[in-house]
Design an enzyme around this catalytic site. Structure first.
Site, PDB file in Angstrom:
ATOM      1  N   ASP B 297       0.628  -1.281   0.014  1.00  0.00           N
ATOM      2  CA  ASP B 297       0.134   0.133   0.068  1.00  0.00           C
ATOM      3  C   ASP B 297       0.983   1.385  -0.079  1.00  0.00           C
ATOM      4  O   ASP B 297       0.469   2.158  -0.564  1.00  0.00           O
ATOM      5  CB  ASP B 297      -0.930  -0.022   1.409  1.00  0.00           C
ATOM      6  N   LEU B 433      -5.221   5.124  -4.646  1.00  0.00           N
ATOM      7  CA  LEU B 433      -6.330   4.644  -5.628  1.00  0.00           C
ATOM      8  C   LEU B 433      -6.620   6.186  -6.342  1.00  0.00           C
ATOM      9  O   LEU B 433      -6.874   6.207  -7.574  1.00  0.00           O
ATOM     10  CB  LEU B 433      -7.344   3.937  -5.266  1.00  0.00           C
TER      11      LEU B 433
END
Lengths: 426, 529
Positions: B297, B433
């Protein structure tokens, strides 16, 4: 609604005999520089340059620091060892710095050089500096100067000193006009403007206006209506230019606002019927708003520490319209000429104090254990920790509190500490 | 004269106030004009203290200047002693009192009070807050320890092996950055090492506690801006060594543990057993930070351009964390205190950037605009700059405002500190994202450059995008074709500024007078990061 005759207008006699507790010692108050924090928002074309020390810069940023500015319109020219060594040097430095500043901010039309304790103690002549710079910068930029130093001014007196600088610049006029003196939030200014218009008082000017460059005219047919009790020097300077002072309590609460508007209405020959017709609905509205707060405040005792000179006016409102019990009303400076109408409306059995000896005053607070103490932020949390409810006073200068439609908000500011205490269960 | 919009430090007497207010039975008489009591608010509002600072101000006014302000000082000293009964008294001047030269310290010293009186000489027109704090802490302690200083050349007796080693934690103060929780965190570390804390000072210490400082075996110089003057003197006069490592970040905390263990003569290996640099997995450290930073991440954090400006201690430590523990690229490093310039320059050299040593807010703003970073780690002042430039920002050092004295446990030192820093630095960045989507679809009506990241409160969208700043100021700036300009706009806003500058400098180096779409991509390949 025709209770026009119930509204007391005090006579000058009587109130001057009221005993005042005068104390000297440590004073927990702001200096006049703090006025910059609201004045720079009001005067949108002005820059305030404090000539002082790092302490002055630190004060202003501590007071205004939570605001995040794209471009602040105030700053400090910090004196360094080099400046203290020789005066001529300091003058050159100041000129250079002002020119650099104005190049960076070409939209600035008025530059205030604001004196501080250090600049006054070393007798740096800012009036001369302003003259010198004006010779160079006018007509693009006008340079004015006043003192916001702690040794000369307390908190709101900074506004008085700043407004006073406009008086010599005012052109003469013989036109009949009403001048409202004192910095008001835009929304309040608009409300008053509407109300005067409805009363048929057409020619109303506000000092200050929204731009420092727009200096109003003055003359013998100008009626002065002070909106803030702390602008005594400005008012006296305006009177010296021929203007006539209308005496009234200040427009806090229904009673204060009515009496204040009425002072103008009388001077302009507005009939009582016309006055009632204009103010009646607003007074009724105000009464509804105040009725909501009254149960929280009525009968509670109040102790006010000196801060802004608003204290006598606010005490009058809290006592007469909300039923609070006054113990001591402190003010940093008692300008009798400016608050005579207010003093006459205060009960006789309170302590009216001017100046401060902080520790002794706190002893009196602790002995009286008031239900609510109005004080500065340096004292509020420490007193709360002792179990005393407080209302921090600076908010009263930064909130719209004047006029009919703010009276409920003003009462709410004092009721909120009680409402909060009632809610918190931990 | 120096034009100042914002000042990084207050005057030196604020530093002295921080010492007095951090301690328990010390009082400070400050010769100062009416109005200087504003400083009380720093403690009662920002630090949210529940008592008044132990400071008595003379609050002289203009009318007093004609009379004897010296008498005011004496009255204030006598009254403060009578009322507060402190164990020691600081007496000094603010900037205005310095000008009228009442010699308040000497006056008070001559009053024969039955307690130590420390006269403070804090030159307000040349020195600042941190210097004032360091000087006050040093002079106070020196006065209190005067009769304990051993003869020169005398050997410090060896520690009785039967007792645990002892350390002093020096430097934490009120209005310091997260000092309250850092102290707790460091106490835990020391306890795990079998080391006792002798005295924490000035935060929470009494005057008598300062007299016990020499009972420790060594000192931990936790905030050198406040404590290095004192630890230097304790080292010279009492032969007490002091630590040099600031335990901020996982790597620095490991180094700190090793350094402290060596000074105390204890074995750090049990505590460091699991601390293996480069080890993967959740159990690779007492901190979660290393695993969080390694988890996929965080991949998008790689090479994020970060500008760091703070006090020297936090700036240097933050740079190491940014580079070694977050995988950022340090594009700027600086501090506002000249006293620590050398340390910052050394650190900056390690990251290949030039150190910015300045207390001029406008200069810092210029440097940030020029570096066009994606994240600013700074002080309350850099929040102003970052907001104006539309850059993400996290606060890592004083000066601070009230939101940086949080209710929750939030150290920045030690292993938990590393956790706190990971969260607070990543938070202001656009999340992964969103970053991808912004690049793929430029014209989304609600999710575009101008909209703030969706997990952040919707604050002022009308900031000047960094992309438009600090460019094309030279006369020889090549012109952009319309196509080139359009293509540039397709680059995400947080790296657009850098792309514009790189392309322009690429064009200039090739002698090109106009920039087309092709030039843009040539430059991109040239500078590929």
């Amino acid at each position: 609604m025709s209770n026009l005759h119930d509204i007391p207008i005090a006579t000058r006699s009587g109130c001057d005999e009221r005993p005042v507790l005068r104390e000297r010692g440590q004073r927990e108050v702001f200096c006049g520089l703090t006025g910059i924090v609201w004045l720079h928002r009001k005067l949108q074309d002005a820059f305030f340059l404090v000539v002082g020390s790092r302490t002055c810069a630190h004060l202003i940023q501590s007071a205004a620091g939570v605001m995040i500015f794209a471009e602040p319109r105030f700053g400090t020219a910090i004196l360094t060892d080099r400046d203290l060594a020789g005066m001529a040097d300091a003058n050159d430095e100041l000129d250079r710095l002002c020119v650099t500043l104005l190049e960076r901010r070409p939209e600035i039309r008025t530059l205030f050089l604001v004196g501080s304790c250090p600049s006054e103690v070393i007798k740096l002549d800012l009036a001369r500096a302003a003259e010198r710079l004006n010779a160079r910068l006018l007509p693009q930029v006008r340079v004015l100067n006043y003192s916001g130093s702690g040794i000369e001014t307390t908190f709101t007196q900074g506004e008085d000193a700043a407004l006073r600088t406009f008086v010599p610049l005012m052109p003469h006029t013989d036109a009949r006009q009403l001048m409202v003196v004192g910095c008001l939030p835009d929304i309040v200014e608009d409300q008053f403007r509407r109300q005067f218009e409805q009363l048929g008082i057409a020619n109303v000017v506000f000092l200050p206006g929204r731009r420092a460059a727009d200096v109003p005219a003055i003359g013998p047919n100008t009626d002065l209506l002070p909106a803030q009790p702390f602008n005594g020097d400005t008012v006296r300077a305006l009177v010296a230019r021929g203007a006539r002072l209308l005496r009234a309590p200040y427009p806090f609460g229904a009673e204060g606002t009515t009496a204040w508007l009425q002072a103008a209405a009388r001077a302009w020959g507005v009939t009582p019927a016309a006055f009632d017709a204009v103010t009646g609905p607003a007074r009724a509205r105000t009464e509804t708003a105040l009725a909501r707060q009254r149960p929280l405040l009525a009968g509670r005792s109040l102790f006010m520490l000196p801060d802004s000179q608003l204290e006598p006016s606010l005490a009058r409102f809290l006592h007469r319209e909300l039923g609070m019990r006054l113990i001591e009303v402190g003010t940093p400076f008692l300008d009798r000429q400016m608050v005579s109408e207010e003093l006459a409306l205060l009960p006789e059995d309170i302590v009216l104090s001017e100046g401060q000896h902080l520790d002794r005053q706190l002893d009196r607070v602790r002995a009286a254990r008031p239900d609510l103490t109005v004080c500065g932020l340096g004292l509020a949390n420490p007193l709360e920790a002792e179990g005393l409810a407080t209302k921090w006073s600076i908010e009263l200068v930064f909130s719209p509190i004047h006029g009919y439609d703010q009276a409920g908000d003003l009462a709410e500011l004092f009721a909120r500490p009680f409402a909060r205490r009632a809610r918190l269960a931990v | 004269m120096q034009l100042t919009l914002w000042t990084y430090e207050g005057p030196p007497h604020i530093g002295a106030m921080r010492i007095a207010t951090s301690m328990r039975d010390l009082h400070y008489v400050l010769h100062a004009p009416q109005g200087d009591t504003y400083a009380d608010l720093l403690f009662t509002m920002i630090e949210r203290q529940d008592r008044r600072p132990p400071v008595t101000y003379t609050t002289f006014q203009a009318r007093d200047l004609g009379g004897s302000t010296a008498e005011l000082v004496k009255a204030a000293v006598a009254e403060a002693f009578e009322r507060f009964r402190p164990a020691a008294l600081l007496v000094g001047d603010s900037c205005t009192a310095e000008l009228i030269q009442d010699q308040s310290g000497a006056l008070a010293a001559g009053m024969q009070l039955p307690i130590p009186v420390v006269a403070l000489e804090l030159p307000a027109y040349s020195k600042k807050e941190n210097w004032g704090a360091a000087e006050t802490f040093y002079h106070l302690t020196r006065t209190l320890l005067a009769d304990q200083v051993p003869a020169p050349e005398s050997k410090r007796p060896a520690r009785d092996p039967a007792r645990r080693p002892r350390a002093n934690l020096l430097g934490p103060t009120v209005l310091g950055f997260r000092c309250r929780d850092d102290v707790t965190e460091i106490r835990r570390l020391l306890d795990a090492l079998g080391i006792d804390v002798n005295v924490v000072a000035p935060l929470g210490a009494s005057v008598d506690d300062l007299r016990r400082l020499p009972d420790a075996d060594f000192n931990i110089d936790l905030y050198p801006e406040v404590s290095r003057t004192l630890t230097g003197w304790l080292s010279r006069s009492f032969g007490m060594p002091a630590t040099r490592t600031i335990p901020m970040g996982v790597g620095a905390t490991r180094d700190f543990i090793a350094e402290v263990a060596a000074l105390a003569g204890v074995d750090p290996s049990p505590l460091l057993a699991a601390e293996t640099p480069g080890a993967a997995g959740r159990g690779s450290s007492a901190s979660r930070q290393p695993w969080y930073a390694r988890s996929v991440d965080s991949t998008y954090l790689t090479g994020k351009r970060v500008f760091i400006f703070a006090d020297a201690t936090h700036a240097i430590a933050a740079a190491r964390i940014a580079a070694e523990e977050m995988g950022f690229t340090v594009v700027g490093l600086g501090c506002y205190a000249r006293d620590f310039a050398r340390d910052v320059r050394e650190a900056a050299a390690r990251y290949g950037v030039e150190a910015l040593i300045s207390d001029d807010y406008l200069e810092v703003e210029k440097a940030i605009a020029a570096a066009a970073p994606e994240l600013v780690l700074g002080t309350q002042m850099e929040r102003h700059i970052a907001k104006r430039l539309g850059i993400a920002c996290a606060v890592i050092s004083s000066p601070i405002h009230v939101q940086d004295v949080p209710a929750r446990y939030s150290p920045v030192y030690g292993f938990e500190g590393a956790n706190v820093l990971f969260d607070s630095w990543v938070h202001p960045l656009v999340m992964g994202l969103e970053e991808h989507l912004l690049q793929m679809f430029r014209d989304d009506f609600e999710f575009n450059d101008a909209a703030p990241a969706s997990h952040l409160p919707a604050v002022a969208a009308q900031t000047m995008a960094v992309a438009e700043l600090g460019m094309s100021d030279a006369d020889d700036a090549p012109a952009w074709t319309a196509d080139g300009e359009r293509e540039l706009k397709k680059i995400p806003f947080f790296v657009r500024g850098k792309a514009r500058r790189n392309t322009e400098s690429f064009a200039r180096s090739r002698g090109l007078s106009t920039i087309t779409v092709e030039t843009l991509y040539d430059a991109k390949a040239h500078f590929a990061r």
